[in-house]
Design a protein around this motif. Structure first.
Motif, PDB file in Angstrom:
ATOM      1  N   PRO A 134       0.787  -1.152  -0.076  1.00 21.48           N
ATOM      2  CA  PRO A 134      -0.075   0.075   0.120  1.00 21.48           C
ATOM      3  C   PRO A 134       0.939   1.139   0.016  1.00 21.48           C
ATOM      4  O   PRO A 134       1.860   1.210   0.570  1.00 21.48           O
ATOM      5  CB  PRO A 134      -0.785   0.000   1.446  1.00 21.48           C
ATOM      6  N   ARG A 135       0.245   2.380  -0.631  1.00 25.73           N
ATOM      7  CA  ARG A 135       1.028   3.624  -0.667  1.00 25.73           C
ATOM      8  C   ARG A 135       0.771   4.177   0.712  1.00 25.73           C
ATOM      9  O   ARG A 135      -0.030   4.085   1.707  1.00 25.73           O
ATOM     10  CB  ARG A 135       0.338   4.340  -1.524  1.00 25.73           C
ATOM     11  N   MET A 136       1.769   5.377   0.902  1.00 26.14           N
ATOM     12  CA  MET A 136       1.606   6.150   1.989  1.00 26.14           C
ATOM     13  C   MET A 136       0.304   7.051   1.741  1.00 26.14           C
ATOM     14  O   MET A 136      -0.115   7.361   0.874  1.00 26.14           O
ATOM     15  CB  MET A 136       2.838   7.213   2.056  1.00 26.14           C
ATOM     16  N   SER A 137      -0.529   7.204   3.021  1.00 25.24           N
ATOM     17  CA  SER A 137      -1.819   7.797   2.993  1.00 25.24           C
ATOM     18  C   SER A 137      -1.604   9.618   2.533  1.00 25.24           C
ATOM     19  O   SER A 137      -0.525  10.143   2.672  1.00 25.24           O
ATOM     20  CB  SER A 137      -2.545   7.710   4.317  1.00 25.24           C
ATOM     21  N   ALA A 138      -2.620   9.818   1.974  1.00 23.88           N
ATOM     22  CA  ALA A 138      -2.740  11.142   1.654  1.00 23.88           C
ATOM     23  C   ALA A 138      -2.675  12.149   2.781  1.00 23.88           C
ATOM     24  O   ALA A 138      -1.889  13.151   2.754  1.00 23.88           O
ATOM     25  CB  ALA A 138      -3.974  11.695   0.798  1.00 23.88           C
ATOM     26  N   GLU A 139      -2.938  11.779   4.010  1.00 24.23           N
ATOM     27  CA  GLU A 139      -2.745  12.631   5.214  1.00 24.23           C
ATOM     28  C   GLU A 139      -1.449  12.680   5.648  1.00 24.23           C
ATOM     29  O   GLU A 139      -0.849  13.781   6.143  1.00 24.23           O
ATOM     30  CB  GLU A 139      -3.803  12.154   6.291  1.00 24.23           C
ATOM     31  N   GLU A 140      -0.766  11.657   5.635  1.00 23.23           N
ATOM     32  CA  GLU A 140       0.631  11.531   6.058  1.00 23.23           C
ATOM     33  C   GLU A 140       1.565  12.448   4.976  1.00 23.23           C
ATOM     34  O   GLU A 140       2.451  12.862   5.407  1.00 23.23           O
ATOM     35  CB  GLU A 140       1.050  10.114   6.017  1.00 23.23           C
TER      36      GLU A 140
END
Length: 441
Positions: free
Chosen positions: A206-212
């Motif tokens: 999974p990619r890094m989340s947009a919030e992070e």
């Protein structure tokens, strides 16, 4: 009993002892001592003494503790942790970005280490928990860490290439330069596999989340880049004096240690605890290597004294009537098979002397052949049932990383390594271009 039968009996006895779980140096040493005493009586006891004396004269072995010490200082002072944070921030938004960052971390660790042991320790203690926390698939995590750490065997300052240089009597500088492009090529193919695999199945990584991503400022990104310059500084500090002839191989390793300690001290992380831990671990690994090499030199002396090397060469070229390239392919296949049961040091000091002389007699470039041999060592580290990295991973990873999981995880990366091996066999200039360009070899 003829000498060929005795040589075959020695080799099979050694393999049998290893399969029963005996330590490598014990299996090799016992067979060598028993065979020497049985063949030459009391005079055979001199072979072990001669092996120790030969080992003491190999000044290149002084680099071994230096490079191991560098790796442990990096691990204990968390310099590698800073690097991983940098790759996490810069590559986390991509599919499989953290796995790509792990491979790139291993490339930088390899450029300061020379062994896969420190890479495995760093990968299992720093990368594995972070990859797990991000929801990465176990097979992807295990495969990336094991394959990435094996790059330390090929990318300079590779200790395996130093040992090969002593066996083949080739310049270490040429071998180190010859290992750079193949090592980077293999790392690039690892990354390509990760990209394709995660593009086909994004759930694996999974990619890094947009919030992070939004929480990381541009200033923080560029400040983390400074962490990536430290390994480059250490690598340049070692390689520039060596390539230009300003420092010998041993002096180069000392420069590398000094640069690593200086960087750790500059970041306020060098302590007596770090020094004690790194020194103890370095002593353990160095003694292990020296015991294996001493035992294997004794075995090789008996093996060669029986004329086994000449017998194998005659078997390939005269009895079977094979062409040079057919013999080369068989040699590599046999190395891959032996790698399932022997570690790289045992393969080097037992079998490589025979194969090196055979490769030379067939007219192959020994620098190029050294790269081929080293890649087979990398593959040997990952191939079941006795791959060295497999057991390291089992020892360092959480309990849910069972041996079946660890075994399954490495096969895609083994195939990538085999592809790299084939490419370098077909296109020798991949390995030979840089030594020729820089040293006019």
């Amino acid at each position: 009993m003829d000498y060929n039968t005795i040589a075959a009996l020695m080799f099979s006895s050694m393999l049998l002892m290893m399969l029963t779980g005996q330590r490598v140096f014990g299996a090799i040493g016992v067979v060598a001592v028993v065979a020497a005493l049985a063949l030459w009586g009391q005079g055979g006891s001199d072979m072990g003494f001669s092996a120790v004396m030969k080992l003491m004269k190999w000044t290149a072995l002084l680099t071994l503790p230096m490079f191991v010490f560098m790796g442990y200082v990096m691990s204990e002072t968390r310099l590698a942790e800073d690097l991983y944070r940098m790759f996490h921030v810069w590559f986390g938004p991509l599919p499989g970005g953290l796995a790509i960052g792990t491979v790139m971390l291993m490339v930088l660790i390899s450029a300061m280490n020379g062994l896969s042991v420190a890479g495995m320790a760093i990968g299992a203690t720093i990368a594995l928990p972070e990859l797990q926390r991000r929801g990465y698939d176990k097979l992807m995590i295990s495969g990336v860490i094991q394959a990435g750490s094996s790059l330390g065997i090929l990318i300079p300052p590779s200790v395996v290439l130093v040992l090969y240089a002593m066996i083949a009597r080739q310049p270490v500088s040429n071998l180190w330069l010859a290992g750079i492009v193949p090592g980077l090529l293999m790392a690039a193919l690892f990354i390509l596999y990760i990209v394709i695999r995660t593009w086909a199945n994004p759930a694996l990584a999974p990619r890094m989340s947009a919030e992070e991503r939004a929480a990381i400022t541009r200033a923080e990104k560029f400040s983390l880049l400074r962490a990536g310059l430290l390994p480059v500084f250490i690598f340049v500090a070692m390689m520039v004096p060596f390539i230009n002839g300003w420092a010998s191989l041993t002096e180069t390793s000392v420069i590398g240690v000094a640069a690593t300690v200086l960087v750790a001290w500059g970041k306020g992380r060098m302590s007596w605890y770090v020094l004690e831990t790194a020194t103890k671990q370095t002593l353990l690994i160095t003694v292990m290597f020296m015991m294996i090499i001493t035992a294997a030199l004794s075995f090789g002396a008996v093996f060669d004294g029986l004329g086994a090397g000449r017998s194998i060469q005659s078997f390939f070229t005269e009895d079977l009537g094979l062409a040079p390239w057919q013999i080369l392919v068989l040699m590599q296949v046999s190395f891959l098979i032996m790698g399932m049961f022997l570690d790289d040091t045992a393969m080097l000091v037992i079998v490589a002397p025979v194969y090196v002389s055979l490769a030379k007699a067939l007219g192959f470039d020994l620098i190029w052949y050294g790269v081929l041999y080293t890649i087979t060592c990398q593959i040997a580290y990952l191939t079941p049932p006795f791959g060295y990295n497999l057991f390291l991973m089992k020892a360092l990873a959480p309990p849910d990383y069972t041996l079946p999981v660890i075994y399954r995880s490495v096969w895609p990366f083994v195939l990538v390594m085999v592809l790299t091996l084939v490419l370098i066999m077909v296109f020798p200039q991949i390995a030979l271009w840089l030594p020729q360009a820089m040293l006019g070899r």
